[in-house]
Design a protein around this motif. Structure first.
Motif, PDB file in Angstrom:
ATOM      1  N   THR A 152       0.822  -1.227   0.000  1.00 25.43           N
ATOM      2  CA  THR A 152       0.000   0.000   0.000  1.00 25.43           C
ATOM      3  C   THR A 152       0.854   1.274   0.000  1.00 25.43           C
ATOM      4  N   LEU A 174       3.188 -12.590   2.450  1.00 28.22           N
ATOM      5  CA  LEU A 174       2.568 -11.300   2.152  1.00 28.22           C
ATOM      6  C   LEU A 174       1.053 -11.449   2.122  1.00 28.22           C
ATOM      7  N   GLY A 175       0.381 -10.588   2.887  1.00 28.69           N
ATOM      8  CA  GLY A 175      -1.080 -10.504   2.808  1.00 28.69           C
ATOM      9  C   GLY A 175      -1.421  -9.358   1.874  1.00 28.69           C
ATOM     10  N   ASN A 234       1.236  -3.230   5.874  1.00 30.68           N
ATOM     11  CA  ASN A 234       2.049  -2.909   7.058  1.00 30.68           C
ATOM     12  C   ASN A 234       3.514  -3.212   6.782  1.00 30.68           C
ATOM     13  N   THR A 247      -0.922 -14.990   0.327  1.00 25.89           N
ATOM     14  CA  THR A 247      -2.051 -15.818   0.763  1.00 25.89           C
ATOM     15  C   THR A 247      -3.348 -15.369   0.097  1.00 25.89           C
ATOM     16  N   CYS A 301      -5.267  -8.408   5.242  1.00 28.17           N
ATOM     17  CA  CYS A 301      -5.907  -9.733   5.249  1.00 28.17           C
ATOM     18  C   CYS A 301      -6.060 -10.262   6.674  1.00 28.17           C
ATOM     19  N   ALA A 307      -2.975 -11.691   8.660  1.00 29.29           N
ATOM     20  CA  ALA A 307      -1.996 -10.766   9.254  1.00 29.29           C
ATOM     21  C   ALA A 307      -2.516 -10.144  10.546  1.00 29.29           C
ATOM     22  N   ILE A 358      -0.763 -10.916  13.783  1.00 29.08           N
ATOM     23  CA  ILE A 358       0.684 -10.634  13.848  1.00 29.08           C
ATOM     24  C   ILE A 358       0.937  -9.428  14.761  1.00 29.08           C
ATOM     25  N   ARG A 377      -0.067  -3.822  19.676  1.00 32.13           N
ATOM     26  CA  ARG A 377       0.602  -3.983  18.361  1.00 32.13           C
ATOM     27  C   ARG A 377       1.709  -5.045  18.450  1.00 32.13           C
ATOM     28  N   ILE A 429       0.183 -18.323   8.978  1.00 30.40           N
ATOM     29  CA  ILE A 429      -1.165 -18.417   9.566  1.00 30.40           C
ATOM     30  C   ILE A 429      -2.149 -18.710   8.438  1.00 30.40           C
ATOM     31  N   PRO A 462      -5.077   8.970   5.325  1.00 30.01           N
ATOM     32  CA  PRO A 462      -5.009   8.998   3.863  1.00 30.01           C
ATOM     33  C   PRO A 462      -5.389   7.643   3.257  1.00 30.01           C
ATOM     34  N   ASN A 470       0.719   4.669   1.585  1.00 29.45           N
ATOM     35  CA  ASN A 470       1.124   4.706   2.995  1.00 29.45           C
ATOM     36  C   ASN A 470       0.857   3.347   3.623  1.00 29.45           C
ATOM     37  N   ALA A 471       1.360   3.145   4.823  1.00 29.85           N
ATOM     38  CA  ALA A 471       1.140   1.867   5.515  1.00 29.85           C
ATOM     39  C   ALA A 471       0.547   2.106   6.894  1.00 29.85           C
ATOM     40  N   GLY A 472      -0.307   3.132   7.010  1.00 32.25           N
ATOM     41  CA  GLY A 472      -0.913   3.445   8.303  1.00 32.25           C
ATOM     42  C   GLY A 472       0.134   4.044   9.233  1.00 32.25           C
ATOM     43  N   ASN A 511       6.673  -3.023   9.177  1.00 32.92           N
ATOM     44  CA  ASN A 511       7.733  -4.018   8.987  1.00 32.92           C
ATOM     45  C   ASN A 511       8.613  -3.591   7.814  1.00 32.92           C
TER      46      ASN A 511
HETATM   47  P1  FAD Z   1       1.085  -7.418   5.344  1.00 33.48           P
HETATM   48  O1  FAD Z   1       1.478  -5.984   5.305  1.00 33.48           O
HETATM   49  O2  FAD Z   1       1.035  -8.169   4.063  1.00 33.48           O
HETATM   50  O3  FAD Z   1       2.042  -8.182   6.355  1.00 33.48           O
HETATM   51  C1  FAD Z   1       2.305  -7.652   7.641  1.00 33.48           C
HETATM   52  C2  FAD Z   1       3.168  -8.660   8.426  1.00 33.48           C
HETATM   53  O4  FAD Z   1       2.422  -9.847   8.671  1.00 33.48           O
HETATM   54  C3  FAD Z   1       4.411  -9.129   7.652  1.00 33.48           C
HETATM   55  O5  FAD Z   1       5.425  -9.361   8.590  1.00 33.48           O
HETATM   56  C4  FAD Z   1       3.966 -10.432   7.005  1.00 33.48           C
HETATM   57  O6  FAD Z   1       5.032 -11.312   6.714  1.00 33.48           O
HETATM   58  C5  FAD Z   1       3.060 -10.996   8.079  1.00 33.48           C
HETATM   59  N1  FAD Z   1       1.968 -11.831   7.559  1.00 33.48           N
HETATM   60  C6  FAD Z   1       0.981 -11.443   6.727  1.00 33.48           C
HETATM   61  N2  FAD Z   1       0.114 -12.474   6.513  1.00 33.48           N
HETATM   62  C7  FAD Z   1       0.594 -13.523   7.238  1.00 33.48           C
HETATM   63  C8  FAD Z   1       0.156 -14.872   7.414  1.00 33.48           C
HETATM   64  N3  FAD Z   1      -0.931 -15.355   6.830  1.00 33.48           N
HETATM   65  N4  FAD Z   1       0.901 -15.684   8.224  1.00 33.48           N
HETATM   66  C9  FAD Z   1       2.027 -15.212   8.825  1.00 33.48           C
HETATM   67  N5  FAD Z   1       2.495 -13.964   8.685  1.00 33.48           N
HETATM   68  C10 FAD Z   1       1.771 -13.116   7.902  1.00 33.48           C
HETATM   69  N6  FAD Z   1      -3.322  -1.458  11.878  1.00 33.48           N
HETATM   70  C11 FAD Z   1      -3.958  -1.442  13.058  1.00 33.48           C
HETATM   71  O7  FAD Z   1      -3.678  -2.268  13.942  1.00 33.48           O
HETATM   72  N7  FAD Z   1      -4.921  -0.515  13.333  1.00 33.48           N
HETATM   73  C12 FAD Z   1      -5.296   0.422  12.436  1.00 33.48           C
HETATM   74  O8  FAD Z   1      -6.175   1.234  12.717  1.00 33.48           O
HETATM   75  C13 FAD Z   1      -4.649   0.424  11.167  1.00 33.48           C
HETATM   76  N8  FAD Z   1      -4.964   1.352  10.234  1.00 33.48           N
HETATM   77  C14 FAD Z   1      -4.325   1.351   9.031  1.00 33.48           C
HETATM   78  C15 FAD Z   1      -4.674   2.320   8.098  1.00 33.48           C
HETATM   79  C16 FAD Z   1      -4.068   2.359   6.851  1.00 33.48           C
HETATM   80  C17 FAD Z   1      -4.473   3.410   5.854  1.00 33.48           C
HETATM   81  C18 FAD Z   1      -3.076   1.394   6.534  1.00 33.48           C
HETATM   82  C19 FAD Z   1      -2.432   1.400   5.179  1.00 33.48           C
HETATM   83  C20 FAD Z   1      -2.698   0.433   7.465  1.00 33.48           C
HETATM   84  C21 FAD Z   1      -3.315   0.406   8.732  1.00 33.48           C
HETATM   85  N9  FAD Z   1      -2.982  -0.547   9.716  1.00 33.48           N
HETATM   86  C22 FAD Z   1      -3.640  -0.554  10.925  1.00 33.48           C
HETATM   87  C23 FAD Z   1      -1.896  -1.521   9.465  1.00 33.48           C
HETATM   88  C24 FAD Z   1      -2.372  -2.783   8.683  1.00 33.48           C
HETATM   89  O9  FAD Z   1      -3.616  -2.564   8.087  1.00 33.48           O
HETATM   90  C25 FAD Z   1      -2.459  -4.009   9.582  1.00 33.48           C
HETATM   91  O10 FAD Z   1      -1.227  -4.265  10.207  1.00 33.48           O
HETATM   92  C26 FAD Z   1      -2.895  -5.259   8.822  1.00 33.48           C
HETATM   93  O11 FAD Z   1      -3.171  -6.307   9.708  1.00 33.48           O
HETATM   94  C27 FAD Z   1      -1.824  -5.719   7.812  1.00 33.48           C
HETATM   95  O12 FAD Z   1      -2.403  -6.725   7.000  1.00 33.48           O
HETATM   96  P2  FAD Z   1      -1.752  -7.150   5.632  1.00 33.48           P
HETATM   97  O13 FAD Z   1      -2.484  -8.345   5.143  1.00 33.48           O
HETATM   98  O14 FAD Z   1      -1.692  -5.992   4.718  1.00 33.48           O
HETATM   99  O15 FAD Z   1      -0.304  -7.570   6.117  1.00 33.48           O
END
Ligand code: FAD
Ligand code: EPU
Length: 338
Positions: free
Chosen positions: A14, A50-51, A55, A69, A118, A121, A124, A164, A178, A227, A234-236, A335
């Motif tokens: 993202t 990667l989900g 993040n 996944t 996803c 994640a 995590i 977190r 997972i 945003p 961005n990544a939050g 990360n």
């Molecule tokens: P990824 O970015 O793909 O991966 C994140 C980490 O998890 C990596 O280390 C990856 O290797 C690991 N991972 C992913 N899937 C798996 C799996 N199946 N098994 C093992 N490891 C795995 N977070 C919050 O907590 N609260 C918020 O309010 C919040 N707001 C956000 C707002 C915005 C605009 C954005 C961009 C991000 C925000 N986030 C927030 C962060 C993010 O949404 C979360 O951390 C989310 O859970 C990441 O999911 P992802 O699938 O994109 O993970």
């Protein structure tokens, strides 16, 4: 299973950093995941799960294998009169799961509406927002040990959730894939509108707090503050909110007026990193293609064409400036993948 080489990751993170992966493997079922890990995984090679990539900050091309996944499926099982077990596959969009539960009148995750990414994640970093975190409703998860290929169930205690944080960011970092997450949700939702901004939003508009109304309110608040990654990469939150000793907080209050804080326990308080960054003069700061967001300085944004290193340089400036001014070292939430 879908395997591709020299695959662009720009649409898979993202932040929209334009890097590629040497090998990109998509798995659509748990069986495919087992098969890949058992027969094709090379433990000497770089490997990343990667989900939604929401993040993650990629700094360079990924010279290894990325396993993406895509497993789908949501199953509801009644537990008793008052609770339902919700089992969701890792590749489900988190927000789709929230919407599904709200539509089925299952309470507990409505405050976590619109968090990108996803289901797999979510444990995590124990996602959290607006007074609720995953741990509050978490039941258990299924995971595959990446080295041995064996399946394991983790209970809530096993996951060692914190703010977190979980065991998957510490001792078991990058050790498990997972595949399924189970939540225990309420058939008679008890709404949590204690978060100040959420409470005010409902009161000012005279909105009756129902499951659907709380979810809609959270979405509106988020859209007004954060945003949209589709428009601005961005990544939050890039940083976690620091938890500091009460005595250090009281010293801070002697030097600054109205330092915002949230009590954690008898001895510690949480301070918004956004406040520290703003006070350090870095809200809306732009350097080249990156900057801190004009409304929420906790978020580093990509104005277009940014490299991962540009984001790292801004991150380092924020670390240094906040530490020099307040003596507080911010911890990253995102990360960083090198
Ligand atoms: P990824 O970015 O793909 O991966 C994140 C980490 O998890 C990596 O280390 C990856 O290797 C690991 N991972 C992913 N899937 C798996 C799996 N199946 N098994 C093992 N490891 C795995 N977070 C919050 O907590 N609260 C918020 O309010 C919040 N707001 C956000 C707002 C915005 C605009 C954005 C961009 C991000 C925000 N986030 C927030 C962060 C993010 O949404 C979360 O951390 C989310 O859970 C990441 O999911 P992802 O699938 O994109 O993970
Ligand atoms: N603040 C400022 N300046 C700003 C913005 C905020 O000083 O420009 C201060 C204010 O005092 C405000 C306080 O920060 O009251 C808290 O702001 P906000 O409610 O926006 O929440 P946050 O602490 O900045 C955290 C999470 C978010 C989550 C929201 C809502 C972290 C690191 N971030 O942000 O999570 O959505 O609360 O619960 O805990 C994420 O993890 O990626 C994320 C976006």
């Amino acid at each position: 299973m879908n395997i591709r080489v020299n695959f662009s990751l720009k649409e898979y993170n993202t932040f929209h950093i334009d890097v590629s992966a040497k090998q990109f493997v998509e798995v659509s079922t748990e069986q495919e995941a087992f098969e890949y890990l058992k027969h094709h995984h090379d433990p000497t090679e770089k490997f990343l799960i990667l989900g939604g990539g929401s993040n993650i900050l990629f700094v360079d091309d990924f010279e290894g294998t990325i396993l993406h996944t895509k497993m789908k499926g949501i199953v509801l099982t009644p537990l008793n009169d008052s609770a339902t077990l919700v089992e969701a596959a890792a590749g489900e969009e988190w927000d789709d799961l929230v919407e599904y539960c709200v539509n089925n009148n299952l309470g507990g995750i409505e405050n976590l509406s619109l968090i990108p990414g996803c289901v797999g994640a979510a444990p995590i970093q124990n996602i959290g927002a607006y007074g609720v975190e995953l741990a509050d409703v978490f039941h258990s998860l299924d995971a595959i040990n990446i080295t041995t290929g064996s399946k394991q169930v983790f209970t809530k205690v096993d996951c060692r959730f914190g703010y977190r944080d979980s065991i998957f960011k510490n001792e078991l970092k990058e050790k498990y894939l997972i595949t399924k997450v189970r939540l225990k949700l309420s058939n008679y939702p008890k709404l949590n509108t204690s978060y100040k901004v959420l409470n005010e939003f409902l009161l000012i508009r005279n909105i009756t707090p129902t499951l659907g109304n709380v979810a809609t309110a959270v979405k509106e608040i988020r859209r007004s503050k954060l945003p949209d990654p589709v428009l601005l990469g961005n990544a939050g939150s890039f940083f976690k909110n620091p938890v500091i000793l009460k005595e250090n907080y009281l010293n801070l209050c002697k030097a600054y007026n109205n330092v915002p804080s949230f009590p954690i326990d008898e001895t510690t308080v949480k301070i918004p990193a956004a406040w520290l960054i703003e006070q350090a003069g870095l809200k809306g700061k732009r350097i080249g293609n990156v900057g801190t967001h004009i409304k929420q300085p906790l978020v580093i944004v990509n104005y277009g064409g940014a490299s991962g290193n540009e984001a790292i340089e801004l991150m380092e400036l924020i670390h240094k400036t906040v530490q020099n001014k307040f003596g507080i070292l911010l911890e990253n939430e995102v990360n960083i993948i090198k």
